[in-house]
Enzyme design. Structure first.
Site, PDB file in Angstrom:
ATOM      1  N   SER A   1       0.844  -1.203   0.000  1.00 29.02           N
ATOM      2  CA  SER A   1       0.000   0.000   0.000  1.00 29.02           C
ATOM      3  C   SER A   1       0.871   1.242   0.000  1.00 29.02           C
ATOM      4  CB  SER A   1      -0.907   0.013   1.240  1.00 29.02           C
ATOM      5  OG  SER A   1      -0.152   0.312   2.406  1.00 29.02           O
TER       6      SER A   1
ATOM      7  N   LYS B   1       5.604   0.674   9.438  1.00 24.10           N
ATOM      8  CA  LYS B   1       5.432   2.082   9.771  1.00 24.10           C
ATOM      9  C   LYS B   1       6.758   2.622  10.310  1.00 24.10           C
ATOM     10  CE  LYS B   1       0.955   1.747   8.986  1.00 24.10           C
ATOM     11  NZ  LYS B   1       0.374   2.302   7.731  1.00 24.10           N
TER      12      LYS B   1
ATOM     13  N   SER C   1       0.891   3.683   2.254  1.00 23.77           N
ATOM     14  CA  SER C   1       0.913   4.349   3.561  1.00 23.77           C
ATOM     15  C   SER C   1       2.287   4.879   3.946  1.00 23.77           C
ATOM     16  CB  SER C   1       0.409   3.394   4.646  1.00 23.77           C
ATOM     17  OG  SER C   1       1.343   2.366   4.894  1.00 23.77           O
TER      18      SER C   1
ATOM     19  N   SER D   1      -2.810   6.920   5.931  1.00 26.32           N
ATOM     20  CA  SER D   1      -2.156   5.840   6.672  1.00 26.32           C
ATOM     21  C   SER D   1      -2.977   5.468   7.907  1.00 26.32           C
ATOM     22  CB  SER D   1      -0.748   6.268   7.109  1.00 26.32           C
ATOM     23  OG  SER D   1      -0.156   5.294   7.952  1.00 26.32           O
TER      24      SER D   1
END
Length: 311
Positions: free
Chosen positions: A89, A146, A91, A259
């Site tokens: 993705s 992350k 994010s 996100s």
């Protein structure tokens, strides 16, 4: 999915190794005895073809012996050293793009067994700015990636698309960051580019955020409102403020307005950490649309300029 694959590798390694060991201890000596008797009767050494007819090695054993070294090497490498991941993705844009294939250093935050994820060896802990792969606290079968924003004891505020951190600095503890102890540090932001990416018709702003000494790039979309109504609510704090518990970390994506991160679901326990993202080893473009002959999952190009260390 990655967790199931790890379990499969371990089972294959144990299974093939066990078959090889049982054959070596129990059945191989019996085959050797038959060959010795046959050679004594023949009065000469038997050729390989004849020996295979007299004392054939079972197909299962032969297969186990051939795959065990390779499977064992892959299991050790993937479980304890480096594991490949694909970015699914956007994010973490602009740092990581969809189609990036990365290596995650598994031993960065401790060595764990690949099945139950029990800590075997203690290593370093994440630092602010580290890009970390971890088991999503809401569903540990899913891997998330992350950036580490808050360390245990930190107070983190995300307000008006600006990040503020009050680091925990206990008496006698060495402050390893560039943040001032005992006060909220407004993390500096420097605009680098505009309009590089689009989100629902709105233009992005690429910003260098000085969370660490070297800084890193993030994306914001000024027209996108903050989703404070969906933020994770922690008792005793304001809506956009979080205090990181002991042995937990606060994670955020670099694509701040696109996100699903710690702002929405809370903190990552130390035991959920998988490793540190360190290297992009391949990066594909996927530009096939619904009207193209080839399906969307077929790469249309390679972004060689993206290969290298992750900042």
């Amino acid at each position: 999915m990655a967790g199931y694959f790890s379990i499969l590798l371990v089972l294959l390694t144990l299974g093939s190794g066990l078959i090889w060991l049982i054959d070596h201890l129990m059945y191989a000596p019996k085959r050797q005895e038959r060959l010795a008797l046959a050679q004594t009767s023949a009065g000469a050494k038997l050729d390989d073809e004849t020996a295979a007819l007299i004392a054939p090695e079972p197909v299962l054993t032969e297969t186990a012996k051939s795959i065990f070294p390779m499977i064992a090497a892959i299991t050790i490498f993937r479980s304890f050293i480096f594991e490949p991941f694909q970015i699914p993705s956007g994010s973490m844009m602009p740092t990581l793009l969809v189609g990036d294939f990365i290596l995650v250093q598994k031993y960065s935050y401790g060595i764990k067994d690949p099945v139950w994820r029990t800590q075997l060896v203690e290593m370093d802990e994440p630092e602010r700015g580290d890009i970390v792969v971890f088991k999503f606290p809401g569903n540990e079968t899913i891997d998330y990636i992350k950036r580490t924003i808050g360390l245990p004891g930190d107070k983190v505020v995300y307000r008006d698309k600006h990040l503020y951190i009050q680091p925990k600095c206990a008496e006698g503890e060495v402050n390893r960051s560039n943040l001032q102890c005992g006060e909220y540090n407004k993390i500096d932001m420097e605009v680098k580019d505009r309009g590089e990416f689009m989100l629902k018709g709105m233009e992005s702003v690429r910003i260098n955020e000085s969370l660490t000494e070297d800084g890193h790039d993030i994306l914001i979309y000024p027209e996108v409102p903050e989703k404070k109504g969906r933020y994770f609510r922690q008792a005793g704090t304001r809506t956009d403020e979080w205090v990181v518990p002991a042995d937990h970390y606060f994670m955020m994506g670099d694509n701040r307005d696109n996100s699903e991160d710690g702002r929405f679901w809370g903190f990552v326990p130390k035991e959920n950490l998988v490793g540190k993202a360190v290297f992009i080893w391949m990066s594909f473009e996927f530009e096939n649309g619904p009207d193209d002959v080839l399906p969307g999952w077929v790469p249309t190009g390679v972004r060689f300029e993206r290969l290298g260390n992750i900042q």
